[in-house]
Design a protein around this motif. Structure first.
Motif, PDB file in Angstrom:
ATOM      1  N   ILE A 201     -38.665-105.293  36.595  1.00 12.41           N
ATOM      2  CA  ILE A 201     -39.151-104.373  37.705  1.00 12.41           C
ATOM      3  C   ILE A 201     -38.334-103.120  37.473  1.00 12.41           C
ATOM      4  N   GLY A 202     -39.117-102.106  37.311  1.00  8.80           N
ATOM      5  CA  GLY A 202     -38.765-100.928  36.802  1.00  8.80           C
ATOM      6  C   GLY A 202     -39.013-100.369  35.590  1.00  8.80           C
ATOM      7  N   GLY A 203     -39.461 -99.287  35.584  1.00  5.73           N
ATOM      8  CA  GLY A 203     -40.173 -98.664  34.271  1.00  5.73           C
ATOM      9  C   GLY A 203     -39.316 -97.434  33.662  1.00  5.73           C
ATOM     10  N   GLY A 204     -37.859 -97.554  33.879  1.00  9.34           N
ATOM     11  CA  GLY A 204     -37.137 -96.669  33.228  1.00  9.34           C
ATOM     12  C   GLY A 204     -36.953 -96.825  31.702  1.00  9.34           C
ATOM     13  N   ILE A 205     -36.087 -96.441  31.000  1.00  9.84           N
ATOM     14  CA  ILE A 205     -35.628 -96.779  29.534  1.00  9.84           C
ATOM     15  C   ILE A 205     -35.017 -98.181  29.502  1.00  9.84           C
ATOM     16  N   ALA A 206     -34.512 -98.765  30.560  1.00 10.33           N
ATOM     17  CA  ALA A 206     -33.935-100.063  30.507  1.00 10.33           C
ATOM     18  C   ALA A 206     -35.300-101.024  30.540  1.00 10.33           C
ATOM     19  N   GLY A 207     -36.241-100.730  31.381  1.00 14.70           N
ATOM     20  CA  GLY A 207     -37.344-101.329  31.630  1.00 14.70           C
ATOM     21  C   GLY A 207     -38.227-101.414  30.228  1.00 14.70           C
ATOM     22  N   ILE A 208     -38.529-100.166  29.876  1.00 16.36           N
ATOM     23  CA  ILE A 208     -39.262-100.064  28.799  1.00 16.36           C
ATOM     24  C   ILE A 208     -38.712-100.693  27.277  1.00 16.36           C
TER      25      ILE A 208
ATOM     26  N   ILE B 217     -43.434-103.631  36.935  1.00 15.11           N
ATOM     27  CA  ILE B 217     -43.689-103.397  38.352  1.00 15.11           C
ATOM     28  C   ILE B 217     -42.893-101.840  38.567  1.00 15.11           C
ATOM     29  N   GLU B 218     -43.534-100.836  38.646  1.00 17.72           N
ATOM     30  CA  GLU B 218     -43.048 -99.773  38.946  1.00 17.72           C
ATOM     31  C   GLU B 218     -43.346 -98.690  40.073  1.00 17.72           C
ATOM     32  N   ARG B 219     -42.503 -98.264  40.819  1.00 18.72           N
ATOM     33  CA  ARG B 219     -43.036 -97.661  41.928  1.00 18.72           C
ATOM     34  C   ARG B 219     -43.439 -96.289  41.797  1.00 18.72           C
ATOM     35  N   ASP B 220     -43.052 -95.638  40.795  1.00 17.53           N
ATOM     36  CA  ASP B 220     -43.450 -94.402  40.495  1.00 17.53           C
ATOM     37  C   ASP B 220     -44.876 -94.274  40.143  1.00 17.53           C
TER      38      ASP B 220
ATOM     39  N   PHE C 269     -36.176 -93.141  43.772  1.00 10.28           N
ATOM     40  CA  PHE C 269     -36.289 -94.550  44.096  1.00 10.28           C
ATOM     41  C   PHE C 269     -35.159 -95.308  43.547  1.00 10.28           C
ATOM     42  N   SER C 270     -33.971 -94.586  43.182  1.00  8.96           N
ATOM     43  CA  SER C 270     -33.026 -95.232  43.113  1.00  8.96           C
ATOM     44  C   SER C 270     -32.127 -95.340  44.471  1.00  8.96           C
ATOM     45  N   ASP C 271     -32.727 -96.109  45.046  1.00  7.03           N
ATOM     46  CA  ASP C 271     -32.333 -96.749  46.581  1.00  7.03           C
ATOM     47  C   ASP C 271     -31.517 -97.913  46.774  1.00  7.03           C
TER      48      ASP C 271
ATOM     49  N   SER D  69     -27.981 -79.300  32.576  1.00  2.84           N
ATOM     50  CA  SER D  69     -27.928 -80.682  31.895  1.00  2.84           C
ATOM     51  C   SER D  69     -29.180 -81.372  32.132  1.00  2.84           C
ATOM     52  N   GLY D  70     -30.067 -81.583  31.317  1.00  4.20           N
ATOM     53  CA  GLY D  70     -31.222 -82.251  31.515  1.00  4.20           C
ATOM     54  C   GLY D  70     -32.474 -81.497  30.514  1.00  4.20           C
ATOM     55  N   SER D  71     -33.748 -82.226  30.625  1.00  4.32           N
ATOM     56  CA  SER D  71     -34.782 -81.653  29.913  1.00  4.32           C
ATOM     57  C   SER D  71     -35.275 -80.388  30.075  1.00  4.32           C
TER      58      SER D  71
ATOM     59  N   ARG E  38     -25.048 -88.461  40.798  1.00  5.74           N
ATOM     60  CA  ARG E  38     -25.818 -88.718  39.573  1.00  5.74           C
ATOM     61  C   ARG E  38     -26.093 -90.030  39.428  1.00  5.74           C
ATOM     62  N   LYS E  39     -24.995 -90.660  38.696  1.00  3.49           N
ATOM     63  CA  LYS E  39     -25.123 -92.090  38.191  1.00  3.49           C
ATOM     64  C   LYS E  39     -24.442 -93.163  38.887  1.00  3.49           C
ATOM     65  N   SER E  40     -24.745 -94.204  38.957  1.00  2.79           N
ATOM     66  CA  SER E  40     -24.096 -95.515  39.533  1.00  2.79           C
ATOM     67  C   SER E  40     -23.156 -96.039  38.418  1.00  2.79           C
TER      68      SER E  40
ATOM     69  N   VAL F  83     -30.365-105.035  33.843  1.00  7.59           N
ATOM     70  CA  VAL F  83     -30.163-104.160  32.734  1.00  7.59           C
ATOM     71  C   VAL F  83     -30.199-102.408  33.137  1.00  7.59           C
ATOM     72  N   GLY F  84     -29.561-102.046  32.396  1.00  7.12           N
ATOM     73  CA  GLY F  84     -29.651-100.447  32.562  1.00  7.12           C
ATOM     74  C   GLY F  84     -28.665-100.172  33.772  1.00  7.12           C
ATOM     75  N   GLU F  85     -28.966 -99.154  34.407  1.00  5.31           N
ATOM     76  CA  GLU F  85     -28.044 -98.537  35.362  1.00  5.31           C
ATOM     77  C   GLU F  85     -27.935 -99.509  36.558  1.00  5.31           C
TER      78      GLU F  85
HETATM   79  C1  LIG Z   1     -30.989 -84.935  34.547  1.00  5.29           C
HETATM   80  C2  LIG Z   1     -30.303 -85.954  33.950  1.00  5.29           C
HETATM   81  C3  LIG Z   1     -29.942 -85.726  32.705  1.00  5.29           C
HETATM   82  C4  LIG Z   1     -29.030 -86.907  32.124  1.00  5.29           C
HETATM   83  N1  LIG Z   1     -28.764 -86.798  30.816  1.00  5.29           N
HETATM   84  C5  LIG Z   1     -28.246 -87.806  30.388  1.00  5.29           C
HETATM   85  C6  LIG Z   1     -27.783 -87.869  28.851  1.00  5.29           C
HETATM   86  O1  LIG Z   1     -27.945 -86.607  28.202  1.00  5.29           O
HETATM   87  N2  LIG Z   1     -27.353 -88.890  28.140  1.00  5.29           N
HETATM   88  C7  LIG Z   1     -27.174 -90.050  28.969  1.00  5.29           C
HETATM   89  O2  LIG Z   1     -26.918 -90.987  28.294  1.00  5.29           O
HETATM   90  N3  LIG Z   1     -27.564 -90.199  30.291  1.00  5.29           N
HETATM   91  C8  LIG Z   1     -28.008 -89.091  30.729  1.00  5.29           C
HETATM   92  N4  LIG Z   1     -28.675 -89.355  31.997  1.00  5.29           N
HETATM   93  C9  LIG Z   1     -28.571 -90.570  32.617  1.00  5.29           C
HETATM   94  C10 LIG Z   1     -29.830 -91.629  32.188  1.00  5.29           C
HETATM   95  O3  LIG Z   1     -30.809 -90.785  31.933  1.00  5.29           O
HETATM   96  C11 LIG Z   1     -30.046 -92.556  33.221  1.00  5.29           C
HETATM   97  O4  LIG Z   1     -28.769 -93.267  33.617  1.00  5.29           O
HETATM   98  C12 LIG Z   1     -30.982 -93.775  32.797  1.00  5.29           C
HETATM   99  O5  LIG Z   1     -31.939 -93.252  32.168  1.00  5.29           O
HETATM  100  C13 LIG Z   1     -31.104 -94.821  33.612  1.00  5.29           C
HETATM  101  O6  LIG Z   1     -32.321 -95.633  33.266  1.00  5.29           O
HETATM  102  P1  LIG Z   1     -32.870 -96.914  33.834  1.00  5.29           P
HETATM  103  O7  LIG Z   1     -33.918 -97.242  33.174  1.00  5.29           O
HETATM  104  O8  LIG Z   1     -31.655 -97.724  34.047  1.00  5.29           O
HETATM  105  O9  LIG Z   1     -33.239 -96.349  35.429  1.00  5.29           O
HETATM  106  P2  LIG Z   1     -33.982 -95.476  35.949  1.00  5.29           P
HETATM  107  O10 LIG Z   1     -34.499 -94.527  34.913  1.00  5.29           O
HETATM  108  O11 LIG Z   1     -33.605 -94.933  37.301  1.00  5.29           O
HETATM  109  O12 LIG Z   1     -35.430 -96.169  36.000  1.00  5.29           O
HETATM  110  C14 LIG Z   1     -35.408 -97.021  37.102  1.00  5.29           C
HETATM  111  C15 LIG Z   1     -37.094 -97.043  37.712  1.00  5.29           C
HETATM  112  O13 LIG Z   1     -37.138 -98.249  38.388  1.00  5.29           O
HETATM  113  C16 LIG Z   1     -38.028 -97.813  39.696  1.00  5.29           C
HETATM  114  N5  LIG Z   1     -37.803 -98.553  40.713  1.00  5.29           N
HETATM  115  C17 LIG Z   1     -36.789 -98.269  41.579  1.00  5.29           C
HETATM  116  N6  LIG Z   1     -36.857 -99.317  42.582  1.00  5.29           N
HETATM  117  C18 LIG Z   1     -37.895 -99.883  42.591  1.00  5.29           C
HETATM  118  C19 LIG Z   1     -38.668-101.038  43.383  1.00  5.29           C
HETATM  119  N7  LIG Z   1     -38.047-101.566  44.431  1.00  5.29           N
HETATM  120  N8  LIG Z   1     -39.909-101.412  42.724  1.00  5.29           N
HETATM  121  C20 LIG Z   1     -40.414-100.940  41.763  1.00  5.29           C
HETATM  122  N9  LIG Z   1     -39.765 -99.868  40.848  1.00  5.29           N
HETATM  123  C21 LIG Z   1     -38.506 -99.391  41.129  1.00  5.29           C
HETATM  124  C22 LIG Z   1     -38.016 -96.380  39.815  1.00  5.29           C
HETATM  125  O14 LIG Z   1     -39.069 -95.888  39.872  1.00  5.29           O
HETATM  126  C23 LIG Z   1     -37.589 -96.016  38.258  1.00  5.29           C
HETATM  127  O15 LIG Z   1     -38.605 -95.486  37.376  1.00  5.29           O
HETATM  128  C24 LIG Z   1     -29.264 -88.186  32.488  1.00  5.29           C
HETATM  129  C25 LIG Z   1     -29.825 -88.282  33.887  1.00  5.29           C
HETATM  130  C26 LIG Z   1     -30.322 -87.153  34.686  1.00  5.29           C
HETATM  131  C27 LIG Z   1     -31.191 -87.421  36.039  1.00  5.29           C
END
Ligand SMILES: Cc1cc2nc3c(=O)[nH]c(=O)nc-3n(C[C@H](O)[C@H](O)[C@H](O)COP(=O)(O)OP(=O)(O)OC[C@H]3O[C@@H](n4cnc5c(N)ncnc54)[C@H](O)[C@@H]3O)c2cc1C
Length: 542
Positions: free
Chosen positions: A13-20, A36-39, A240-242, A341-343, A469-471, A502-504
């Protein structure tokens, strides 16, 4: 309405870097995977795609190339110092220790996916009263976080087992279904077609990110050391980080920990081109700017500046009567030092164009400055101090800033450059001088000089807000990323056998592997690490 029923080996559940990363590792092991990705599909990759792409490694080839002496022992000492872990913290500490010994393996893993790094390593979070990074460890992905995700998705899509992966975009996971205490399904809604779904699987991985996109939750869990939350908190996280699944997991007995630990930033401005509600842009504030409170007084007693202790900056601003701040600088400082700070707004490195990148280091980030001048009411320019004060007050609709106060603040800095003065008496100047001893900082930081110099006008004032920003806390997990249950009366803690975080979502491991502070670049790297751990356990269990 007919419910869609899905079946897979592993539901992520979630297609961020941790899910990928979890998906890549599971495809390697021949598993059938469903994300399963909400976005929307264009945002596949979550926050990592928007990130700066700084990654924390120890003993990297780039460090060795620059003759930076590092070791896992030193990194562990720095991490545990900066984290200031609560004495009762267990899993966060275990994850931190394990991660530090694994950064070389994570480096090799991303490198094998054709991710390249800029040769100069950045030195961030050096620490103030609490020591931080004793050496540079922040490795910039060539292409920023955008390039990192691009490389991972390319790898994923060309995977020999790609056919075993299904990604459902615009699908919101809402709740878990249990049978005899074991998770059997996740249900939710296809938000595009307004159609409910249920997904049955053998294993479930929660990779939904943190809670910091939900301002109500951010306020609810605001750290007591930060007193009351500011009136304005900008959203620098995912919309969607709710924390929805954090709550659902807590309802079924999972342990959620350290939600009051957050990595927020002090220099946010409302995004000039917002993509989401309350969207904030996090500036990298110039070290040479004066950091002022709402009245225009230099925040002190020891002046504050960026790159030493991000948490301290937030703490100092939250001590003020009005919890926003101003940065005062001139055009020369802006062109040398102002960044984001960001892309976003970092085109040179994001597009992997070396000359464009070097040009922006030498000549400044023109695009950023022009955009802010044109489209941000929080970026104020003036050709006299009088005009600046008038515009600052107009921006807030108050008379909080007095001309004498601003003059006094500028003078407290500029008088250090008068003949006979010892400029090293000023803590900000001392820190700038120290920072410039490192080549990576020298290129991006002006040598200390007077702020009020007509030839470097206009003067600039930027009104900045706290940005969420981050939890750093989240779903508590063991070292296999399995979700832990709330301890029983004897303090015994069981796991959900087939449920992982996993991840955040997992507070970057164990529900809080950073403690109170992060050495930076540690987020992306721990997302990868926690994902690898979950996938390895799922793959190897009988
Ligand atoms: C601008 C910016 C700059 C950053 N720079 C750095 C950096 O330089 N170095 C570094 O280490 N970190 C950096 N970070 C932090 C890092 O990018 C994040 O902590 C990390 O990408 C989190 O990844 P994640 O996969 O855990 O979560 P997320 O990327 O938040 O992905 C979670 C996914 O889950 C989906 N989701 C949520 N709820 C649901 C649901 N109920 N059902 C289905 N899907 C759902 C969301 O749509 C989202 O796509 C930065 C963050 C930002 C915003």
């Amino acid at each position: 309405m007919k419910q869609t029923i899905l079946q897979t080996d592993v539901a992520i559940i979630g297609g961020g870097i941790a899910g990928i990363v979890t998906a890549i590792e599971l495809l390697d092991a021949n598993k059938k995977v469903l994300i399963i990705e909400r976005d929307h599909e264009k945002n596949f990759g979550g926050l990592a795609k928007e990130s700066f792409g700084g990654m924390f490694f120890v003993n990297s080839p780039q460090q060795k190339f620059s003759k930076i002496k590092d070791s896992e022992e030193q990194a562990k000492k720095d991490w545990f110092s900066f984290a200031e872990f609560d004495k009762n913290e267990v899993w966060g500490k275990k994850w931190a220790a394990e991660f530090i010994t694994s950064t070389q393996q994570i480096y090799d893993w991303v490198h094998a996916k054709k991710v390249k790094f800029f040769p100069v390593v950045h030195w961030v979070e050096r620490g103030l009263a609490i020591p931080g990074n004793s050496v540079p460890r922040f490795h910039m992905v060539w292409g920023t976080g955008h390039g990192l995700i691009e490389a991972l998705l390319k790898h994923l899509k060309s995977h020999p087992n790609y056919k075993n992966l299904k990604v459902l975009f615009e699908h919101k996971a809402a709740d878990f279904e249990l049978l005899n205490g074991r998770i059997i399904a996740i249900n939710g809604m296809d938000e595009k077609n307004n159609n409910p779904f249920v997904c049955k699987a053998t294993d479930f991985v929660v990779a939904t990110g943190g809670i910091n996109g939900n301002m109500q939750k951010v306020r609810e869990h605001w750290h007591k050391e930060w007193q009351t939350p500011p009136e304005v908190i900008l959203n620098g996280s995912h919309h969607f980080s709710d924390g929805l699944l954090h709550d659902k997991l807590e309802n079924i007995g999972a342990q959620i920990s350290n939600l009051n630990l957050m990595w927020n930033y002090a220099a946010g401005i409302p995004h000039p081109y917002p993509k989401r509600e309350n969207h904030g842009l996090s500036l990298v504030p110039p070290k040479s700017a004066l950091w002022l409170n709402f009245k225009g007084e230099r925040i002190g007693p020891s002046p504050i500046l960026t790159a030493f202790d991000t948490r301290h900056l937030v703490t100092k601003i939250c001590e003020q009567e009005k919890k926003y701040s101003w940065q005062l600088l001139n055009k020369k400082i802006a062109y040398k030092e102002l960044a984001v700070s960001g892309s976003e707004f970092n085109e040179g490195i994001k597009e992997k164009k070396i000359f464009k990148f070097l040009y922006s280091i030498l000549k400044g980030n023109k695009k950023l400055i022009k955009s802010l001048e044109k489209d941000s009411p929080n970026y104020i320019t003036a050709n006299s101090i009088e005009e600046l004060v008038q515009k600052m007050n107009e921006a807030t609709g108050t008379n909080d800033i007095k001309l004498e106060t601003i003059k006094k603040s500028i003078d407290s800095y500029d008088r250090n450059f008068e003949e006979g003065a010892d400029m090293m008496q000023d803590e900000q100047i001392r820190r700038i001088v120290k920072a410039r001893e490192y080549t990576g900082d020298k290129k991006r930081t002006l040598s200390p000089q007077k702020l009020d110099q007509k030839k470097h006008y206009p003067l600039i004032a930027i009104r900045e807000f706290i940005l969420s920003r981050k939890s750093l806390g989240g779903i508590q997990t063991n070292l296999q990323s399995q979700v832990l249950k709330i301890p029983d009366a004897q303090g015994q803690q069981e796991v959900f056998d087939n449920l992982y975080a996993v991840g955040e979502a997992a507070g970057f491991g164990g529900g809080g592997s950073h403690g109170k502070r992060a050495l930076e670049g540690t987020f992306l790297a721990t997302c990868i690490f926690t994902a690898q751990k979950a996938a390895a356990h799922i793959t190897n269990k009988k």
